[in-house]
Write a protein that holds these residues in place. Structure first.
Motif, PDB file in Angstrom:
ATOM      1  N   THR A 184       1.765  -4.576  -5.759  1.00 30.42           N
ATOM      2  CA  THR A 184       1.465  -3.176  -6.074  1.00 30.42           C
ATOM      3  C   THR A 184       1.009  -2.424  -4.831  1.00 30.42           C
ATOM      4  N   LEU A 185       0.144  -3.049  -4.040  1.00 27.34           N
ATOM      5  CA  LEU A 185      -0.354  -2.385  -2.838  1.00 27.34           C
ATOM      6  C   LEU A 185       0.769  -2.169  -1.830  1.00 27.34           C
ATOM      7  N   ALA A 186       1.605  -3.183  -1.617  1.00 35.31           N
ATOM      8  CA  ALA A 186       2.708  -3.040  -0.665  1.00 35.31           C
ATOM      9  C   ALA A 186       3.645  -1.909  -1.085  1.00 35.31           C
ATOM     10  N   ALA A 187       3.963  -1.853  -2.384  1.00 33.06           N
ATOM     11  CA  ALA A 187       4.835  -0.792  -2.877  1.00 33.06           C
ATOM     12  C   ALA A 187       4.166   0.575  -2.751  1.00 33.06           C
ATOM     13  N   SER A 188       2.871   0.636  -2.988  1.00 33.44           N
ATOM     14  CA  SER A 188       2.152   1.914  -2.865  1.00 33.44           C
ATOM     15  C   SER A 188       2.163   2.417  -1.426  1.00 33.44           C
ATOM     16  N   VAL A 189       1.965   1.506  -0.474  1.00 33.07           N
ATOM     17  CA  VAL A 189       2.024   1.896   0.935  1.00 33.07           C
ATOM     18  C   VAL A 189       3.423   2.410   1.271  1.00 33.07           C
ATOM     19  N   ALA A 190       4.454   1.671   0.839  1.00 29.15           N
ATOM     20  CA  ALA A 190       5.825   2.061   1.160  1.00 29.15           C
ATOM     21  C   ALA A 190       6.191   3.399   0.520  1.00 29.15           C
ATOM     22  N   ARG A 191       5.792   3.611  -0.715  1.00 29.03           N
ATOM     23  CA  ARG A 191       6.156   4.854  -1.396  1.00 29.03           C
ATOM     24  C   ARG A 191       5.387   6.041  -0.809  1.00 29.03           C
ATOM     25  N   THR A 192       4.132   5.820  -0.441  1.00 28.39           N
ATOM     26  CA  THR A 192       3.374   6.897   0.209  1.00 28.39           C
ATOM     27  C   THR A 192       3.950   7.203   1.584  1.00 28.39           C
ATOM     28  N   TYR A 193       4.360   6.158   2.290  1.00 29.84           N
ATOM     29  CA  TYR A 193       4.993   6.333   3.598  1.00 29.84           C
ATOM     30  C   TYR A 193       6.316   7.083   3.440  1.00 29.84           C
ATOM     31  N   ASN A 194       7.055   6.806   2.390  1.00 31.68           N
ATOM     32  CA  ASN A 194       8.296   7.533   2.121  1.00 31.68           C
ATOM     33  C   ASN A 194       8.010   8.992   1.794  1.00 31.68           C
ATOM     34  N   GLN A 195       6.886   9.248   1.109  1.00 33.98           N
ATOM     35  CA  GLN A 195       6.483  10.630   0.860  1.00 33.98           C
ATOM     36  C   GLN A 195       6.206  11.348   2.173  1.00 33.98           C
ATOM     37  N   SER A 393       7.948  -4.429 -20.835  1.00 35.49           N
ATOM     38  CA  SER A 393       7.710  -3.386 -19.832  1.00 35.49           C
ATOM     39  C   SER A 393       8.435  -3.700 -18.530  1.00 35.49           C
ATOM     40  N   ALA A 394       8.479  -4.980 -18.162  1.00 36.78           N
ATOM     41  CA  ALA A 394       9.149  -5.372 -16.923  1.00 36.78           C
ATOM     42  C   ALA A 394      10.642  -5.079 -17.007  1.00 36.78           C
ATOM     43  N   LEU A 395      11.262  -5.463 -18.120  1.00 39.04           N
ATOM     44  CA  LEU A 395      12.687  -5.185 -18.288  1.00 39.04           C
ATOM     45  C   LEU A 395      12.945  -3.679 -18.318  1.00 39.04           C
ATOM     46  N   SER A 396      12.053  -2.946 -18.947  1.00 40.82           N
ATOM     47  CA  SER A 396      12.196  -1.496 -19.002  1.00 40.82           C
ATOM     48  C   SER A 396      12.073  -0.883 -17.608  1.00 40.82           C
ATOM     49  N   ASP A 397      11.155  -1.416 -16.782  1.00 44.15           N
ATOM     50  CA  ASP A 397      10.997  -0.912 -15.414  1.00 44.15           C
ATOM     51  C   ASP A 397      12.295  -1.051 -14.627  1.00 44.15           C
ATOM     52  N   ASP A 466      12.582   6.271  -2.609  1.00 40.64           N
ATOM     53  CA  ASP A 466      11.412   5.966  -3.435  1.00 40.64           C
ATOM     54  C   ASP A 466      11.807   5.100  -4.627  1.00 40.64           C
ATOM     55  N   LEU A 467      12.955   5.404  -5.247  1.00 41.37           N
ATOM     56  CA  LEU A 467      13.415   4.603  -6.382  1.00 41.37           C
ATOM     57  C   LEU A 467      13.842   3.208  -5.942  1.00 41.37           C
ATOM     58  N   GLN A 468      14.369   3.081  -4.732  1.00 39.03           N
ATOM     59  CA  GLN A 468      14.721   1.766  -4.218  1.00 39.03           C
ATOM     60  C   GLN A 468      13.459   0.901  -4.063  1.00 39.03           C
ATOM     61  N   ILE A 469      12.402   1.508  -3.565  1.00 35.82           N
ATOM     62  CA  ILE A 469      11.127   0.784  -3.420  1.00 35.82           C
ATOM     63  C   ILE A 469      10.576   0.419  -4.798  1.00 35.82           C
ATOM     64  N   ALA A 470      10.675   1.356  -5.742  1.00 32.90           N
ATOM     65  CA  ALA A 470      10.209   1.077  -7.107  1.00 32.90           C
ATOM     66  C   ALA A 470      11.012  -0.051  -7.731  1.00 32.90           C
ATOM     67  N   LEU A 471      12.322  -0.103  -7.452  1.00 29.31           N
ATOM     68  CA  LEU A 471      13.156  -1.180  -7.985  1.00 29.31           C
ATOM     69  C   LEU A 471      12.749  -2.523  -7.391  1.00 29.31           C
ATOM     70  N   ILE A 472      12.457  -2.534  -6.105  1.00 25.81           N
ATOM     71  CA  ILE A 472      11.984  -3.772  -5.464  1.00 25.81           C
ATOM     72  C   ILE A 472      10.699  -4.252  -6.124  1.00 25.81           C
ATOM     73  N   LYS A 473       9.795  -3.327  -6.384  1.00 32.50           N
ATOM     74  CA  LYS A 473       8.541  -3.684  -7.054  1.00 32.50           C
ATOM     75  C   LYS A 473       8.805  -4.210  -8.466  1.00 32.50           C
ATOM     76  N   GLY A 476       9.680  -7.744  -8.651  1.00 32.50           N
ATOM     77  CA  GLY A 476       8.651  -8.705  -8.241  1.00 32.50           C
ATOM     78  C   GLY A 476       8.214  -8.607  -6.798  1.00 32.50           C
ATOM     79  N   GLY A 477       8.871  -7.772  -5.996  1.00 31.46           N
ATOM     80  CA  GLY A 477       8.422  -7.564  -4.623  1.00 31.46           C
ATOM     81  C   GLY A 477       8.436  -8.803  -3.754  1.00 31.46           C
ATOM     82  N   GLY A 478       9.349  -9.746  -4.034  1.00 36.41           N
ATOM     83  CA  GLY A 478       9.442 -10.952  -3.222  1.00 36.41           C
ATOM     84  C   GLY A 478       8.632 -12.120  -3.749  1.00 36.41           C
ATOM     85  N   PHE A 479       7.936 -11.935  -4.856  1.00 40.52           N
ATOM     86  CA  PHE A 479       7.144 -13.022  -5.431  1.00 40.52           C
ATOM     87  C   PHE A 479       8.065 -14.062  -6.048  1.00 40.52           C
TER      88      PHE A 479
END
Length: 503
Positions: A184-195, A393-397, A466-473, A476-479
């Motif tokens: 979540t933190l990694a995605a938040s940094v990336a999405r804020t950086y994209n903003q 929720s995960a499948l919906s995301d 931003d949607l690409q980053i959200a899709l990565i999250k 699972g973000g690499g987990f």
């Protein structure tokens, strides 16, 4: 609450038959006490959800932990690493893991014998008119007492083992929660950086717009000199330039605000944000879905893994509660010395010894144990529901992000065609205005239309990132549960079978 307790302190051969009799009489009664208390709730398999159309197989790869590198900006991975190293939220998750580990150590200790030692020295004046006759009565004496005691709960019904397994499952859930916090933190940094990248891109548009309107202003000045336009057109052109400069200043303020937000995500003060350079994110990055997303997602999303381990913990919690209905059997032994004075303290005649089992069985507790077991089953059903909802929720995301990207691609194609047409119209309007063939108003209208379309295209391109980053999250973000040693069955996927909270 009333219990039956039997403590036998005699030779092992004589105690054996007494203990066996007590167990035989009351074990069946203990087993029967929780009859009728059960649950039919089960975790849902991903195969139960149809998702082949909304989450199609695209032959892609699951994200890796260094997914940020694919966006082509060397600053972004560095910012994510810095955030993960210094984030208070990660530190909080690590503290929860440490606390869960302490529960494991505490629960494991109950499986082994315990040995304690004690020594006391008492100086006492005994009454001459009480229990002890002379020469003890009316005289000061010192009593030395040394004792080594050992006890061991046999755990015949698995209560302590279930408690240990529950603690292990809770630690695993805490570890998965920490991984979720990292994702979540990694995605938040990336999405804020994209903003931040979007604001810089819009600033570039605003800067070009100022240059365009200044060009129009110079054309207007020439037309005023030639008597083709009036001061009205000149002031209108100047006002448009000032408006564009206002927009540029507003974007500068927004850029500064987002820098501060990034600094907070990094766990640093606002001054750290001022050191962040202009982003150079590649907007052409495309994340493709791997095959078998619904089935494999349960091992790739840390929040699903955490929910699954919580169900596992609740299962062991039920088993522990059921074991409470059975007799507790403790073996105890003690050896030491007790004597008045020092001269006979360590002599054989001063020895003291105790040995024997103790049996403890609840007989009447006004329904307390049944109520406790019902509460454990309620916790289990709540955790099962949470797991099922997390999976849904995960499948919906994933499906939502895929749908949004598809829609955005269509919008971008249409917006790009509109921008191309608007740019041509603007260029023609400037040429005609300069040649005296059209009024200034036509140029201004064409300019407003071109500017709006350019801003739309810019927003759509960075929104896609931003949607690409959200899709990565959402993937699972690499987990990976196997690599993180968090797979329940060791195969990299959560068990397809449902946990059974039965003895």
């Amino acid at each position: 609450m009333k219990y039956l307790s039997l403590s036998v302190q005699r030779s092992p051969s004589r105690a054996k038959s007494a203990v066996a009799a007590v167990i035989a009489v009351f074990a069946m009664a203990g087993c029967a006490n929780y009859s009728g208390i059960s649950s039919d709730k089960q975790i849902t398999s991903p195969d139960n959800f149809e998702a082949t159309q909304s989450v199609p197989a695209q032959g892609g790869q699951w994200p890796t932990l260094d997914w940020a590198k694919q966006f082509g900006d060397p600053q972004l991975p560095q910012l994510i690493d810095e955030a993960l190293a210094d984030s208070p939220s990660i530190a909080q998750a690590q503290a929860r893991i440490a606390k869960a580990s302490s529960y494991i150590e505490s629960s494991r200790s109950a499986l082994y014998p315990k040995v304690t030692g004690s020594y006391s020295w008492t100086r006492e004046l005994y009454s001459a008119n009480a229990l002890f006759p002379p020469p003890y009565g009316g005289t000061w004496y010192s009593e030395n007492n040394a004792l080594v005691s050992a006890s061991w709960e046999l755990d015949l019904w698995g209560k302590n083992r279930s408690r240990l397994n529950m603690a292990v499952s809770q630690q695993k859930a805490a570890e998965a929660d920490m991984q979720q916090a990292r994702v979540t933190l990694a995605a938040s940094v990336a999405r804020t950086y994209n903003q931040l990248a979007l604001l810089y891109a819009l600033r570039d548009v605003a800067a070009r717009e100022i240059a365009n309107r200044q060009d129009v202003g110079r054309i207007t000045d020439g037309r005023v000199t030639a008597g083709l336009d009036t001061n009205v057109e000149r002031q209108t052109a100047a006002g448009n330039v000032a408006t564009s400069q206002t927009n540029l200043s507003e974007l500068d303020g927004q850029i500064e605000t987002v820098r501060y937000q990034l600094a907070a995500l990094l766990g640093k003060g606002p001054d750290r944000g001022m050191q962040i350079g202009k982003p150079v994110i590649d907007p052409k990055v495309n994340v493709t879905l791997p095959d078998n997303v619904p089935a494999d997602l349960v091992a790739r999303r840390p929040d699903i893994v955490a929910a699954r381990w919580q169900v596992e913990a609740a299962t062991h919690n039920i088993k522990e509660a059921k074991a409470e209905f059975f007799p507790d059997i403790n073996l105890a032994a003690a050896f030491g010395f007790d004597a008045f004075g020092w001269s006979r303290f360590l002599q054989a005649s001063s020895r003291q010894m105790q040995i024997g089992p103790a049996v403890h069985l609840p007989i009447f507790d006004a329904g307390a144990l049944r109520a406790q077991l019902k509460g454990r089953y309620a916790d289990f059903e709540g955790d099962v529901a949470n797991y099922n909802q997390t999976l849904i929720s995960a499948l919906s995301d994933v499906a939502t992000n895929i749908s949004a990207i598809r829609s955005l691609d269509k919008q971008t194609a249409d917006a790009q065609r509109a921008l191309t047409a608007a740019t041509s119209a603007y260029q023609l309007a400037v040429i005609r205005y300069k040649a005296g063939l059209s009024p200034q108003l036509q140029v201004l209208n064409a300019d407003e239309n071109r500017l709006a379309n350019e801003q739309t295209v810019t927003n759509l391109r960075l929104k896609r990132t931003d949607l690409q980053i959200a899709l990565i999250k959402s993937l699972g973000g690499g987990f990976d549960a196997t690599n993180a040693n968090l797979a329940i069955d060791g195969s990299g996927q959560s068990q397809a079978s449902n946990p059974t909270p039965s003895q």
